[in-house]
Design a protein around this motif. Structure first.
Motif, PDB file in Angstrom:
ATOM      1  N   PRO A   1      33.111  34.060  55.011  1.00  0.00           N
ATOM      2  CA  PRO A   1      33.690  33.408  53.829  1.00  0.00           C
ATOM      3  C   PRO A   1      35.105  33.865  53.493  1.00  0.00           C
ATOM      4  CG  PRO A   1      31.428  34.067  53.396  1.00  0.00           C
ATOM      5  CD  PRO A   1      31.799  34.672  54.720  1.00  0.00           C
ATOM      6  N   PHE A   2      35.425  35.115  53.822  1.00  0.00           N
ATOM      7  CA  PHE A   2      36.761  35.641  53.540  1.00  0.00           C
ATOM      8  C   PHE A   2      37.835  34.833  54.268  1.00  0.00           C
ATOM      9  CE2 PHE A   2      40.345  38.470  54.466  1.00  0.00           C
ATOM     10  CZ  PHE A   2      40.638  38.964  53.197  1.00  0.00           C
ATOM     11  N   PHE A   3      37.618  34.591  55.550  1.00  0.00           N
ATOM     12  CA  PHE A   3      38.618  33.879  56.348  1.00  0.00           C
ATOM     13  C   PHE A   3      38.595  32.381  56.084  1.00  0.00           C
ATOM     14  CE2 PHE A   3      37.756  37.849  58.643  1.00  0.00           C
ATOM     15  CZ  PHE A   3      39.025  38.406  58.538  1.00  0.00           C
ATOM     16  N   ILE A   4      37.450  31.879  55.636  1.00  0.00           N
ATOM     17  CA  ILE A   4      37.405  30.484  55.185  1.00  0.00           C
ATOM     18  C   ILE A   4      38.293  30.319  53.951  1.00  0.00           C
ATOM     19  CG2 ILE A   4      35.929  28.687  54.198  1.00  0.00           C
ATOM     20  CD1 ILE A   4      33.674  29.754  56.010  1.00  0.00           C
ATOM     21  N   SER A   5      38.294  31.328  53.078  1.00  0.00           N
ATOM     22  CA  SER A   5      39.158  31.290  51.892  1.00  0.00           C
ATOM     23  C   SER A   5      40.629  31.317  52.277  1.00  0.00           C
ATOM     24  CB  SER A   5      38.848  32.473  50.964  1.00  0.00           C
ATOM     25  OG  SER A   5      37.576  32.334  50.376  1.00  0.00           O
ATOM     26  N   ILE A   6      40.979  32.109  53.302  1.00  0.00           N
ATOM     27  CA  ILE A   6      42.362  32.116  53.795  1.00  0.00           C
ATOM     28  C   ILE A   6      42.743  30.715  54.288  1.00  0.00           C
ATOM     29  CG2 ILE A   6      43.881  32.928  55.644  1.00  0.00           C
ATOM     30  CD1 ILE A   6      42.616  35.670  55.391  1.00  0.00           C
TER      31      ILE A   6
END
Length: 316
Positions: A59-64
């Motif tokens: 989810p962190f990199f999806i947010s990026i």
């Protein structure tokens, strides 16, 4: 043969002397292979941006990615995003493909900070500026790194654990992908801060992965039944640890990232705390850095994204 060489030498000297005496200028040819350092200005709507993220199974990199897309859509920028799936070979191939397609700028979140170096250098040779995000590249020329201060974040996690556990408590550390700058920096900041205050009985790699975080934590708890705390270098590993601990309230668990799932786990009391970054903001800042560069503005070598320690209400 010797006479001819001397003859041409004197003819050359004579020609140069004649040019200087007659006031003529000597023409020099530029090296056709030399890159121009001059920035060709482009508006956001004319830019082609290549983005390589280490994984989109987090989810962190999806947010990026969402932060990048938000800014790109507002400015009608052409963006190509690839998922490296935490595979250095795939990421290098993806980046090489973008270089061949002649993107104007690359935004890279490296799987491995050392392994990405050849592609950063290849982009340099092609005259394509590189922006790194969350993790740096060990080599090549990078326009800017958009990231939180990972060492500072590691220190924040350490200080919280020291306050909660007291001196010499036994703790464990879940480490990220070997070679990633975030692994080195988060771990370095944490380890330096707890030295002489907490006892790290084991450090084990779980590669920033939730499933590996679970199995690794299971092994740690079995091998070290007296641990009182676990620091996970990202929220995904911490969420895996949540499953392994099965509600064990005797072990405090601190993550790092501030992903949506991580923040939810802190709120529910499944995780004690997390060092929260702002990944969506990171994506926005990276795109803005690209726009600033092609507008001829000076871009800082490091663009900081803010950090915040988010703690479950029972520990405040």
């Amino acid at each position: 043969m010797q006479i001819k060489t001397k003859t041409w030498f004197f003819i050359g000297l004579s020609l140069i002397s004649t040019l200087f005496l007659t006031g003529c200028s000597i023409i020099t040819l530029e090296n056709p292979y030399q890159k121009s350092e001059k920035i060709v200005k482009k508006s956001p709507s004319k830019l082609k941006v290549g983005v390589s993220l280490s994984t989109l199974n987090n989810p962190f990199f999806i947010s990026i990615k969402n932060g990048v897309n938000n800014v790109a859509q507002k400015n009608k920028t052409n963006v190509q995003i690839s998922d490296a799936q935490n595979d250095t070979a795939k990421q290098n191939n993806d980046v090489e493909d973008m270089i061949q397609k002649k993107v104007d700028v690359l935004i890279i979140n490296p799987v491995d900070s050392s392994a990405i170096t050849p592609e950063v250098k290849a982009a340099n040779d092609a005259g394509i500026p590189v922006i790194t995000i969350d993790r740096s590249s060990d080599g090549g020329n990078v326009l800017t790194l958009v990231a939180s201060d990972s060492r500072k974040g590691g220190k924040m996690a350490a200080q919280f654990m020291i306050e909660q556990l007291g001196k010499n408590a036994q703790i464990a550390e879940l480490q990220g992908i070997p070679g990633a700058s975030a692994t080195r920096e988060r771990g370095g900041g944490f380890d330096d801060a707890v030295k002489g205050k907490l006892n790290i009985v084991t450090k084990q790699t779980a590669s920033f992965d939730r499933a590996k975080g679970m199995t690794t934590t299971e092994n740690i708890v079995q091998g070290h039944p007296n641990i009182k705390g676990i620091f996970a270098q990202n929220d995904e590993m911490a969420l895996g640890a949540v499953q392994a601990l099965k509600g064990n309230k005797n072990i405090i668990l601190v993550g790092f990232d501030g992903s949506e799932d991580g923040l939810s786990a802190v709120k529910k009391g499944q995780m004690t705390a997390t060092v929260a970054q702002k990944p969506y903001k990171m994506g926005q800042l990276a795109m803005q850095a690209a726009y600033d560069h092609f507008a001829g503005k000076k871009v800082s070598k490091n663009i900081a994204s803010p950090l915040q320690l988010v703690v479950n209400k029972n520990y405040k």
